[in-house]
Design an enzyme around this catalytic site. Structure first.
Site, PDB file in Angstrom:
ATOM      1  N   ASP A 152      48.998 -12.169 -50.764  1.00 13.28           N
ATOM      2  CA  ASP A 152      48.415 -10.832 -50.681  1.00 13.28           C
ATOM      3  C   ASP A 152      49.359  -9.822 -50.053  1.00 13.28           C
ATOM      4  O   ASP A 152      49.089  -8.624 -50.073  1.00 13.28           O
ATOM      5  CB  ASP A 152      47.158 -10.876 -49.792  1.00 13.28           C
ATOM      6  CG  ASP A 152      45.980 -11.495 -50.507  1.00 13.28           C
ATOM      7  OD1 ASP A 152      45.646 -11.011 -51.586  1.00 13.28           O
ATOM      8  OD2 ASP A 152      45.401 -12.461 -49.975  1.00 13.28           O
TER       9      ASP A 152
HETATM   10  C1  BGC Z   1      46.599 -10.901 -44.629  1.00  8.92           C
HETATM   11  C2  BGC Z   1      46.378 -11.805 -45.786  1.00  8.92           C
HETATM   12  C3  BGC Z   1      45.041 -11.508 -46.376  1.00  8.92           C
HETATM   13  C4  BGC Z   1      44.960 -10.045 -46.762  1.00  8.92           C
HETATM   14  C5  BGC Z   1      43.680  -9.639 -47.419  1.00  8.92           C
HETATM   15  C6  BGC Z   1      46.423  -9.465 -45.065  1.00  8.92           C
HETATM   16  O1  BGC Z   1      46.549  -8.615 -43.980  1.00  8.92           O
HETATM   17  O2  BGC Z   1      47.859 -11.108 -44.082  1.00  8.92           O
HETATM   18  O3  BGC Z   1      46.503 -13.133 -45.397  1.00  8.92           O
HETATM   19  O4  BGC Z   1      44.833 -12.283 -47.496  1.00  8.92           O
HETATM   20  O5  BGC Z   1      45.176  -9.257 -45.639  1.00  8.92           O
HETATM   21  O6  BGC Z   1      42.607  -9.577 -46.565  1.00  8.92           O
HETATM   22  C1  NOJ Z   2      44.425 -15.045 -47.540  1.00  4.80           C
HETATM   23  C2  NOJ Z   2      43.666 -15.056 -48.816  1.00  4.80           C
HETATM   24  O1  NOJ Z   2      42.329 -15.381 -48.580  1.00  4.80           O
HETATM   25  C3  NOJ Z   2      44.297 -15.984 -49.776  1.00  4.80           C
HETATM   26  O2  NOJ Z   2      43.637 -15.877 -50.990  1.00  4.80           O
HETATM   27  C4  NOJ Z   2      45.729 -15.576 -49.902  1.00  4.80           C
HETATM   28  O3  NOJ Z   2      46.257 -16.195 -50.946  1.00  4.80           O
HETATM   29  C5  NOJ Z   2      46.469 -15.671 -48.605  1.00  4.80           C
HETATM   30  N1  NOJ Z   2      45.816 -14.756 -47.760  1.00  4.80           N
HETATM   31  C6  NOJ Z   2      47.957 -15.412 -48.681  1.00  4.80           C
HETATM   32  O4  NOJ Z   2      48.288 -14.094 -48.572  1.00  4.80           O
END
Ligand code: BGC
Ligand code: NOJ
Length: 809
Positions: free
Chosen positions: A484
């Site tokens: 993400d």
């Molecule tokens: C986090 C991710 C997460 C994303 C969406 C980001 O700030 O680092 O791990 O999946 O937010 O909520």
């Molecule tokens: C948290 C999310 O829930 C997951 O889907 C994602 O792949 C990881 N963050 C990595 O960024």
């Protein structure tokens, strides 16, 4: 350093001190009513939706940590006050123990010879938490105590509750009826639901107004009422409604008494809301209360819960010489899979329950570790998820559990999302043989007028990838793929812009090798499903597209020693030796290797050797190296984190199992098992002081080697790590995996685990698999019911039968 121990027989983790390095929590309930409870009785509960139907208030990130929960205060005749859960009063205890079990928590504190035990659980099929409190006088003198209960209601909408004080401090309403305190905030208007807190005893008094009970300038540890030893019988009007009972308990030496408190939630049909004007119709509440008016009833419900879990867990049972492995595989990993399936990423001690809906990607992956437990619920979930898909195959990134609608705030554009639906559905069909699910008519974007078969949904998922290719013929990344935080079209220079939803550049250039790897790994599942439906040409076409993608990865997605990560907006490489930071990423090494891209030509081996050389640390495999030292506009959130945390080179546990699985593909079981042990919580129990989060569940992230606090975990419980590690250990290391036409038995766990036995229930039959393990790297010789069979597939047997499998591995 340990703070407790595993009680394997009872399937409990026993915490021996209130002073753990972080609140160590558990979950209650697995259907509609859910609670989170810490070892100090902190936490909260809600009905179905942690944001919209919050029952107890909780203050995140508070001082002290973990304040607010289901509190009991013991007031002795001489004025001594204490709490059996240590918090909130923090009087020293002679003995303390918290047993987190499957769906229940039992906390016992003892002071001056009086022991008080709280057992909390949500009985099956009931929308309530039962709090059974047992007082035991283990001293030589008679005791007279007054016990005060306490909990604080949330005004339902947890987000509004924490933000809209100008309204909310005037709306709270309660009713008191005997030993029951009713919380009826907004019941006079659009709500047909209320909550209540009851005790099965006559009470000495009650309070329902927080300020009266605690005192405006006091903390939870020093309520005015408890100090004075007398309830004020306050009736809340606005401000903050609470529920507190006071009960007098007299105990002769050696005597014990049990009280049952019930915290319940009730919905009334609109036409049956009122008993008389202004008075809540309490019939349903009373019926609920009547089910738990004696300890015998509570015990029966508790035994039912235990039996239910025994049933669930019997679908995969390992017995090996490694007790840590046994407890992960048999108890804690599947338990966490159930919790992630229920909660997605909504409510934990790191997720506030007001921030996110269910993830499209998350929920599909959660299914992988859950489907063998309750396949019917997995089926329902697949349909719910698919119903939020758009007609062009793309997907809302999240949806709300209460409405089951896609979430417009986050929208779509995460180009890995569609493929996970194929993976989740394939896992369900392999587990159950229920191909019928593919014929279910499922809406697009919840539009009942636009429906198609689930198979058609999968088809659109598949082609969403090939219809969105970039300059190198690789999949466009969109807003982000699994990572993400790799936001290649975001270019955010403005604080407070969301990295996930801001696209300052409209680009059709940034490409993801990770999605390419997914396509090659998951695409064949789609092709097989097409074949099974007699669509031979479609299957052939799909396989050709997969082959083409695999070739493209080798041509444009290989960096010499490992797979590239991506091409950015400008067509520059990401995850290449040409970069200064972020030269190698774990995700494509895992996914392209699992897909077997370049397996024969040695690419997989090279990639995994590079992982070992560059990403492995003593606490697990980090996400990338070298960590980004500066903010990169063209990469987005990944470079916003300090080196070593989260996606910027943290040990992001979710992707470690991809490497573990890939290692087993190469037959390197020893290496695979070593990686497994580095992050599996039961193996980390001894370093709980470093790791800090619960030693019985996975955390999303452990700080990487560049971090100041290397080895320290955060974000426990709600992570795709649970499902993926269950897949890695049960299907690849231990090697028992449902396939389309049989149960594959092919362990690859190295030499350290000697012979072991697995009992696996699948499609109604039971397979008893005895493995003589010499660590032959995934090469097996099988005997099924005494007869040698070629290969590694055991034919599915009729429901009700038992199959004996001898496996030399
Ligand atoms: C986090 C991710 C997460 C994303 C969406 C980001 O700030 O680092 O791990 O999946 O937010 O909520
Ligand atoms: C948290 C999310 O829930 C997951 O889907 C994602 O792949 C990881 N963050 C990595 O960024």
């Amino acid at each position: 350093m340990r703070f407790g121990h595993f009680d394997d027989k009872n399937r409990e983790y026993v915490i021996e001190t209130p002073k753990t390095p972080y609140p160590w929590i558990n979950y209650l309930g697995s259907e509609r009513f859910f609670g989170l409870i810490s070892h100090q009785a902190g936490g909260y509960c809600f009905y179905r939706d942690a944001r919209l139907r919050r029952i107890l208030r909780f203050r995140y990130n508070n001082v002290p940590a973990d304040s607010g929960g289901r509190y009991f205060y013991v007031r002795e005749a001489d004025g001594d006050v204490w709490s059996p859960s240590y918090m909130p009063v923090k009087s020293e205890l002679e003995a303390f123990e918290c047993r987190h079990g499957l769906g229940y928590t039992r906390i016992t504190g003892k002071r001056r010879g009086l022991s008080v035990e709280l057992l909390a659980f949500v009985p099956h099929g009931v929308d309530a938490e039962v709090h059974q409190v047992t007082l035991r006088n283990e001293s030589a003198s008679p005791r007279e105590v007054r016990l005060f209960s306490f909990l604080e209601f949330c005004l339902w909408n947890a987000h509004d509750d924490q933000t809209n004080f100008q309204r909310n401090l005037s709306t709270g309403e309660v009713e008191i009826d005997g030993s029951t305190i009713y919380h009826k905030h907004e019941y006079r208007e659009r709500r047909n639901h209320f909550a209540f807190y009851h005790v099965n005893q006559p009470i000495a008094g009650f309070d329902s107004d927080r300020e009266s009970f605690i005192g405006l300038y006091n903390g939870f540890h020093e309520p005015d009422v408890v100090r004075a030893g007398k309830s004020k019988n306050s009736v809340a009007s606005g401000w903050s409604p609470i529920a507190s009972h006071s009960v007098d308990v007299k105990l002769a030496p050696g005597e014990s008494k049990t009280l049952v408190f019930v915290l319940g939630y009730v919905e009334n049909p609109k036409e049956e809301k009122w008993e008389k004007p202004g008075v809540v119709n309490k019939r349903r509440a009373k019926e609920l209360i009547a089910q738990f008016s004696t300890p015998e009833q509570v015990n029966a419900a508790f035994e039912k819960l235990r039996a239910q879990w025994s049933g669930l867990l019997s679908s995969y049972r390992l017995s090996s010489s490694d007790e840590k492995l046994n407890r992960m595989v048999n108890v804690w990993n599947p338990y966490q899979c159930m919790v992630t399936f229920n909660m997605s990423r909504s409510a934990s001690y790191f997720e506030s329950g007001i921030g996110r809906g269910m993830g499209f990607r998350d929920s599909n992956q959660d299914l992988l570790g859950f489907v063998h437990l309750v396949p019917e619920r997995a089926r329902e979930r697949i349909i719910d998820i698919a119903s939020t898909q758009f007609p062009d195959g793309s997907a809302y990134h999240q949806y709300q559990p209460l409405t089951k609608r896609g979430n417009n705030d986050v929208g779509s554009g995460f180009n890995d999302d569609p493929l996970w639906l194929i993976l989740g559905t394939a896992a369900y069909i392999k587990e159950t043989g229920d191909y019928g699910i593919l014929d279910e008519q499922v809406p697009f974007d919840n539009d009942e007028n636009n429906k198609a078969s689930l198979f058609e949904h999968l088809k659109r998922s598949f082609y969403h990838v090939t219809q969105n290719l970039g300059p190198h013929g690789l999949p466009l990344i969109g807003r982000a793929d699994w990572n993400d935080c790799l936001n290649l079209n975001c270019f955010s220079e403005t604080p407070d812009e969301s990295y996930q939803t801001t696209g300052n550049r409209v680009g059709r250039t940034a490409e993801s090798i990770f999605i390419a790897g997914m396509f090659v790994h998951i695409g064949p599942e789609y092709a097989t499903l097409a074949e099974k439906r007699g669509l031979t040409d479609e299957a052939k076409k799909a396989r050709e597209l997969v082959k083409q993608m695999s070739d493209t990865v080798l041509e444009h997605g290989w960096d010499g020693e490992w797979y590239l990560r991506a091409y950015d907006f400008f067509g520059h490489k990401v995850g290449s030796k040409e970069n200064e930071d972020g030269q190698i990423f774990i995700e494509p090494q895992g996914y392209c290797s699992m897909a077997g891209i370049g397996l024969e030509s040695g690419h997989v081996k090279k990639a995994l050797d590079s992982v070992k050389a560059r990403l492995d640390t003593k606490y697990g495999i980090v996400l990338q190296q070298p960590a980004y030292k500066e903010y990169h506009l063209e990469l987005g959130e990944i470079s916003s984190y300090p080196p070593g945390y989260k996606e910027n080179a943290g040990i992001f546990c979710h992707n470690n199992p991809w490497i573990i699985i890939a290692e087993t593909l190469l037959g390197r079981g020893d290496q695979a098992f070593e990686y497994y042990k580095k992050i599996a919580p039961a193996y980390l129990e001894e370093i709980s002081d470093v790791h800090r989060t619960e030693p019985y569940v996975y955390s999303q992230m452990i700080a990487g080697k560049d971090a100041v606090r290397h080895g320290e975990a955060k974000n426990s419980w709600l992570t795709g790590t649970a499902a993926w590690n269950f897949v890695a250990v049960s299907q690849h290391l231990l090697g028992v995996k449902p396939e389309w036409d049989g149960l594959s038995v092919r362990p690859c766990i190295g030499k350290d685990i000697a012979d072991f036995t697995i009992e696996r229930r699948c499609r109604g039959a039971t397979y008893r698999i005895h493995v003589k393990n010499q660590g032959r790297g995934g090469k097996v010789a099988l005997k099924v019911n005494g007869k040698a069979v070629a290969g590694h597939l055991v034919q599915y047997a009729p429901a009700g039968s038992t199959v004996e499998v001898e496996c030399e591995a």
